[in-house]
Enzyme design. Structure first.
Site, PDB file in Angstrom:
ATOM      1  N   ARG A  13      24.713 -36.838 -12.099  1.00 55.26           N
ATOM      2  CA  ARG A  13      25.590 -37.248 -13.210  1.00 55.26           C
ATOM      3  C   ARG A  13      26.723 -38.165 -12.746  1.00 55.26           C
ATOM      4  O   ARG A  13      27.851 -38.090 -13.239  1.00 55.26           O
ATOM      5  CB  ARG A  13      26.195 -36.026 -13.916  1.00 55.26           C
ATOM      6  CG  ARG A  13      25.195 -35.170 -14.643  1.00 55.26           C
ATOM      7  CD  ARG A  13      24.940 -35.671 -16.045  1.00 55.26           C
ATOM      8  NE  ARG A  13      23.870 -34.919 -16.684  1.00 55.26           N
ATOM      9  CZ  ARG A  13      24.059 -33.973 -17.596  1.00 55.26           C
ATOM     10  NH1 ARG A  13      25.258 -33.687 -18.009  1.00 55.26           N
ATOM     11  NH2 ARG A  13      23.039 -33.353 -18.115  1.00 55.26           N
ATOM     12  N   ARG A  66      30.678 -39.053 -18.348  1.00 50.47           N
ATOM     13  CA  ARG A  66      31.934 -39.027 -19.109  1.00 50.47           C
ATOM     14  C   ARG A  66      33.208 -38.998 -18.268  1.00 50.47           C
ATOM     15  O   ARG A  66      34.286 -39.253 -18.777  1.00 50.47           O
ATOM     16  CB  ARG A  66      31.925 -37.843 -20.081  1.00 50.47           C
ATOM     17  CG  ARG A  66      31.048 -38.088 -21.277  1.00 50.47           C
ATOM     18  CD  ARG A  66      30.850 -36.826 -22.080  1.00 50.47           C
ATOM     19  NE  ARG A  66      30.128 -35.841 -21.297  1.00 50.47           N
ATOM     20  CZ  ARG A  66      29.829 -34.625 -21.727  1.00 50.47           C
ATOM     21  NH1 ARG A  66      30.227 -34.226 -22.911  1.00 50.47           N
ATOM     22  NH2 ARG A  66      29.150 -33.793 -20.969  1.00 50.47           N
ATOM     23  N   ARG A 105      29.910 -45.793 -24.102  1.00 49.69           N
ATOM     24  CA  ARG A 105      29.409 -44.689 -24.933  1.00 49.69           C
ATOM     25  C   ARG A 105      29.967 -44.768 -26.355  1.00 49.69           C
ATOM     26  O   ARG A 105      29.271 -44.461 -27.321  1.00 49.69           O
ATOM     27  CB  ARG A 105      29.792 -43.375 -24.252  1.00 49.69           C
ATOM     28  CG  ARG A 105      29.471 -42.121 -24.979  1.00 49.69           C
ATOM     29  CD  ARG A 105      27.988 -41.834 -25.003  1.00 49.69           C
ATOM     30  NE  ARG A 105      27.767 -40.582 -25.705  1.00 49.69           N
ATOM     31  CZ  ARG A 105      27.810 -40.470 -27.023  1.00 49.69           C
ATOM     32  NH1 ARG A 105      28.008 -41.518 -27.779  1.00 49.69           N
ATOM     33  NH2 ARG A 105      27.614 -39.293 -27.582  1.00 49.69           N
ATOM     34  N   ASP A 163      17.718 -39.212 -19.990  1.00 51.14           N
ATOM     35  CA  ASP A 163      17.943 -37.771 -20.052  1.00 51.14           C
ATOM     36  C   ASP A 163      16.604 -37.060 -19.949  1.00 51.14           C
ATOM     37  O   ASP A 163      15.566 -37.645 -20.268  1.00 51.14           O
ATOM     38  CB  ASP A 163      18.651 -37.376 -21.353  1.00 51.14           C
ATOM     39  CG  ASP A 163      19.241 -35.984 -21.248  1.00 51.14           C
ATOM     40  OD1 ASP A 163      20.342 -35.849 -20.690  1.00 51.14           O
ATOM     41  OD2 ASP A 163      18.580 -35.017 -21.673  1.00 51.14           O
ATOM     42  N   TYR A 197      14.602 -26.005 -23.863  1.00 53.11           N
ATOM     43  CA  TYR A 197      15.211 -26.651 -25.027  1.00 53.11           C
ATOM     44  C   TYR A 197      14.216 -26.741 -26.186  1.00 53.11           C
ATOM     45  O   TYR A 197      14.579 -26.601 -27.341  1.00 53.11           O
ATOM     46  CB  TYR A 197      15.706 -28.059 -24.652  1.00 53.11           C
ATOM     47  CG  TYR A 197      16.825 -28.039 -23.634  1.00 53.11           C
ATOM     48  CD1 TYR A 197      18.159 -27.925 -24.040  1.00 53.11           C
ATOM     49  CD2 TYR A 197      16.568 -28.099 -22.273  1.00 53.11           C
ATOM     50  CE1 TYR A 197      19.189 -27.900 -23.115  1.00 53.11           C
ATOM     51  CE2 TYR A 197      17.587 -28.079 -21.332  1.00 53.11           C
ATOM     52  CZ  TYR A 197      18.890 -27.974 -21.759  1.00 53.11           C
ATOM     53  OH  TYR A 197      19.911 -27.938 -20.840  1.00 53.11           O
TER      54      TYR A 197
HETATM   55  O1  1CP Z   1      24.253 -40.128 -13.656  1.00 54.09           O
HETATM   56  C1  1CP Z   1      23.338 -39.447 -14.177  1.00 54.09           C
HETATM   57  O2  1CP Z   1      22.838 -38.482 -13.601  1.00 54.09           O
HETATM   58  C2  1CP Z   1      22.919 -39.897 -15.527  1.00 54.09           C
HETATM   59  C3  1CP Z   1      21.538 -39.558 -15.965  1.00 54.09           C
HETATM   60  C4  1CP Z   1      21.334 -38.136 -16.483  1.00 54.09           C
HETATM   61  C5  1CP Z   1      20.547 -37.144 -15.890  1.00 54.09           C
HETATM   62  C6  1CP Z   1      19.863 -37.190 -14.531  1.00 54.09           C
HETATM   63  C7  1CP Z   1      21.827 -37.598 -17.705  1.00 54.09           C
HETATM   64  C8  1CP Z   1      22.731 -38.281 -18.636  1.00 54.09           C
HETATM   65  N1  1CP Z   1      21.257 -36.364 -17.899  1.00 54.09           N
HETATM   66  C9  1CP Z   1      20.494 -36.042 -16.804  1.00 54.09           C
HETATM   67  C10 1CP Z   1      19.682 -34.851 -16.592  1.00 54.09           C
HETATM   68  C11 1CP Z   1      19.807 -33.682 -17.493  1.00 54.09           C
HETATM   69  N2  1CP Z   1      20.041 -33.651 -18.855  1.00 54.09           N
HETATM   70  C12 1CP Z   1      19.621 -32.357 -17.066  1.00 54.09           C
HETATM   71  C13 1CP Z   1      19.242 -31.969 -15.642  1.00 54.09           C
HETATM   72  C14 1CP Z   1      20.411 -32.019 -14.737  1.00 54.09           C
HETATM   73  C15 1CP Z   1      21.453 -30.973 -15.008  1.00 54.09           C
HETATM   74  O3  1CP Z   1      21.144 -29.791 -14.856  1.00 54.09           O
HETATM   75  O4  1CP Z   1      22.582 -31.379 -15.348  1.00 54.09           O
HETATM   76  C16 1CP Z   1      19.791 -31.505 -18.176  1.00 54.09           C
HETATM   77  C17 1CP Z   1      19.721 -29.986 -18.202  1.00 54.09           C
HETATM   78  C18 1CP Z   1      20.057 -32.333 -19.304  1.00 54.09           C
HETATM   79  C19 1CP Z   1      20.229 -31.900 -20.722  1.00 54.09           C
HETATM   80  C20 1CP Z   1      21.499 -32.375 -21.323  1.00 54.09           C
HETATM   81  N3  1CP Z   1      21.842 -33.682 -21.466  1.00 54.09           N
HETATM   82  C21 1CP Z   1      22.554 -31.595 -21.852  1.00 54.09           C
HETATM   83  C22 1CP Z   1      22.564 -30.084 -21.969  1.00 54.09           C
HETATM   84  C23 1CP Z   1      23.083 -29.409 -20.738  1.00 54.09           C
HETATM   85  C24 1CP Z   1      23.100 -27.902 -20.937  1.00 54.09           C
HETATM   86  O5  1CP Z   1      24.034 -27.294 -20.366  1.00 54.09           O
HETATM   87  O6  1CP Z   1      22.227 -27.323 -21.610  1.00 54.09           O
HETATM   88  C25 1CP Z   1      23.552 -32.466 -22.291  1.00 54.09           C
HETATM   89  C26 1CP Z   1      24.877 -32.102 -22.909  1.00 54.09           C
HETATM   90  C27 1CP Z   1      23.094 -33.795 -22.015  1.00 54.09           C
HETATM   91  C28 1CP Z   1      23.808 -35.051 -22.358  1.00 54.09           C
HETATM   92  C29 1CP Z   1      24.001 -36.039 -21.266  1.00 54.09           C
HETATM   93  N4  1CP Z   1      22.987 -36.509 -20.464  1.00 54.09           N
HETATM   94  C30 1CP Z   1      23.502 -37.465 -19.610  1.00 54.09           C
HETATM   95  C31 1CP Z   1      24.911 -37.584 -19.893  1.00 54.09           C
HETATM   96  C32 1CP Z   1      25.861 -38.522 -19.221  1.00 54.09           C
HETATM   97  C33 1CP Z   1      25.206 -36.687 -20.938  1.00 54.09           C
HETATM   98  C34 1CP Z   1      26.570 -36.493 -21.601  1.00 54.09           C
HETATM   99  C35 1CP Z   1      26.542 -36.829 -23.056  1.00 54.09           C
HETATM  100  C36 1CP Z   1      27.337 -38.023 -23.517  1.00 54.09           C
HETATM  101  O7  1CP Z   1      27.780 -38.909 -22.770  1.00 54.09           O
HETATM  102  O8  1CP Z   1      27.534 -38.087 -24.731  1.00 54.09           O
END
Ligand code: 1CP
Length: 342
Positions: A25, A29, A38, A75, A151
């Site tokens: 990540r 944000r 964003r 994602d 999910y």
């Molecule tokens: O820099 C990076 O890593 C950006 C790419 C990336 C990756 C590899 C994002 C962007 N998401 C992910 C993987 C991801 N998404 C995972 C696996 C890694 C982890 O465990 O964190 C998971 C579980 C998700 C699902 C997800 N995406 C959630 C739910 C998390 C939960 O606790 O259940 C959420 C809130 C997101 C949104 C998201 N994805 C990525 C970003 C930057 C965001 C934030 C949302 C936004 O900017 O509005």
């Protein structure tokens, strides 16, 4: 020949001059420049599907910090979205899906849509790769079947006790769901490689929640299937398996997947991880992102310990989980300095 990109060099068994690093990540944000992009799109998934903007946010952390890996901005939940189970992201809450409860709904999921639906992600990769500094490896990724299924079955994030209950009570339903997720994920990862990613990470973020008796079925076997399929089609693309917080089960997971890298969460020290997987695998991890956000001096101390423990071993510095939104950007700059001075 040792590769000039430290992450690739490490994953292909070469020596590196310095400890390679990237951060889960790293685009996100906590960066003001990310928040600006964003805010120009209506919702999170639109950002993932707008190649110009997704490429821009992929590159932002590289320009700011110069880490050795650029993780594709997308994602894990684009897979259910592509299969025909629409995903929405609710501000400040997270992902929302209409739950899957029946075989009929699973039958309707269409694997053949994957590449068409996710073509914008391939375009993002095509835009990022030519912009990357020479030392930076382009990293692709996908969610592992269990984590994505959590999910799809529960309709939202956190805890996933419901998903585990379903896995126990209706194993055939989960098996059928995996039969859709696995080929879609393989196809998506192959598309990423063809578009230019040089290494992959498979995120099984919720693997640690799976009870022992279901671990082989829900975690090891499906991850191994994906790794084998990619190995068969693209034998030169290294894969990092990241099944978070699985404790001593790491030994069997690493052995059965046979991938080049293994990501470590915060459930053990890197030393303990090394003892569990042996010396041949590249380890990746595992500084606490929450510590980095709230206590920089202590985080830097821990970073030194990790670097010392992994000295002269195949290792990629990373966090134990993703960067948190409240991390001051300067803290990552300070961490980079410590890693680079080693
Ligand atoms: O820099 C990076 O890593 C950006 C790419 C990336 C990756 C590899 C994002 C962007 N998401 C992910 C993987 C991801 N998404 C995972 C696996 C890694 C982890 O465990 O964190 C998971 C579980 C998700 C699902 C997800 N995406 C959630 C739910 C998390 C939960 O606790 O259940 C959420 C809130 C997101 C949104 C998201 N994805 C990525 C970003 C930057 C965001 C934030 C949302 C936004 O900017 O509005």
């Amino acid at each position: 020949m040792t590769h000039h990109k430290p992450i690739l060099a490490s994953l292909t068994g070469g020596k590196t001059q310095r400890t390679p690093c990237w951060f889960m990540r790293q685009a996100g944000r906590y960066l003001p420049e990310y928040r600006e992009v964003r805010s120009s799109v209506p919702d999170f998934l639109s950002l993932c599907y707008t190649p110009k903007k997704a490429a821009e946010v992929t590159l932002q952390p590289i320009y700011r910090y110069g880490m050795d890996g650029a993780i594709l901005f997308s994602d894990i939940l684009v897979i259910p979205d592509a299969l025909g189970q629409p995903v929405r992201f609710v501000e400040k809450e997270g992902p929302r899906l209409d739950k899957i409860t029946s075989l009929k709904q699973i039958d309707a999921l269409d694997v053949s849509r994957t590449r068409i639906h996710l073509a914008p992600v391939a375009e993002t990769i095509g835009r990022v790769v030519p912009e990357l500094p020479d030392h930076v490896t382009m990293l692709g990724f996908a969610g592992a079947p269990w984590t994505v299924a959590c999910y799809m079955l529960q309709g939202r994030g956190k805890e996933f006790s419901e998903a585990i209950q379903i896995a126990r009570a209706q194993p055939a339903l989960v098996a059928a769901l995996f039969e859709k997720i696995i080929p879609a994920t393989v196809s998506y990862l192959q598309m990423q490689i063809e578009a230019g990613v040089e290494a992959l990470q498979l995120f099984d973020s919720w693997a640690g929640l799976v009870p022992d008796d279901l671990f082989e079925t829900l975690v090891t076997a499906p991850n191994a299937k994906i790794v084998a399929a990619i190995r068969a089609s693209h034998p030169h693309t290294p894969i990092i398996g990241f099944a978070k917080d699985i404790g001593a089960r790491l030994t069997g997971y690493a052995r059965q997947l046979g991938c080049q890298g293994i990501g470590i969460g915060m459930d053990m020290t890197m030393k303990q991880a090394r003892a569990l997987v042996g010396n041949d695998v590249v380890l990746q991890g595992n500084l606490d992102p929450e510590l980095l956000a709230i206590n920089l001096p202590e985080a830097l101390k821990q970073a030194h310990i990790i670097l010392e423990d992994m000295r002269d071993q195949p290792f990629i510095f990373n966090l134990g989980h993703g960067m948190v939104p409240h991390c001051p950007p300067e803290h990552l700059a300070a961490l980079m300095q410590v890693i680079r001075q080693e």
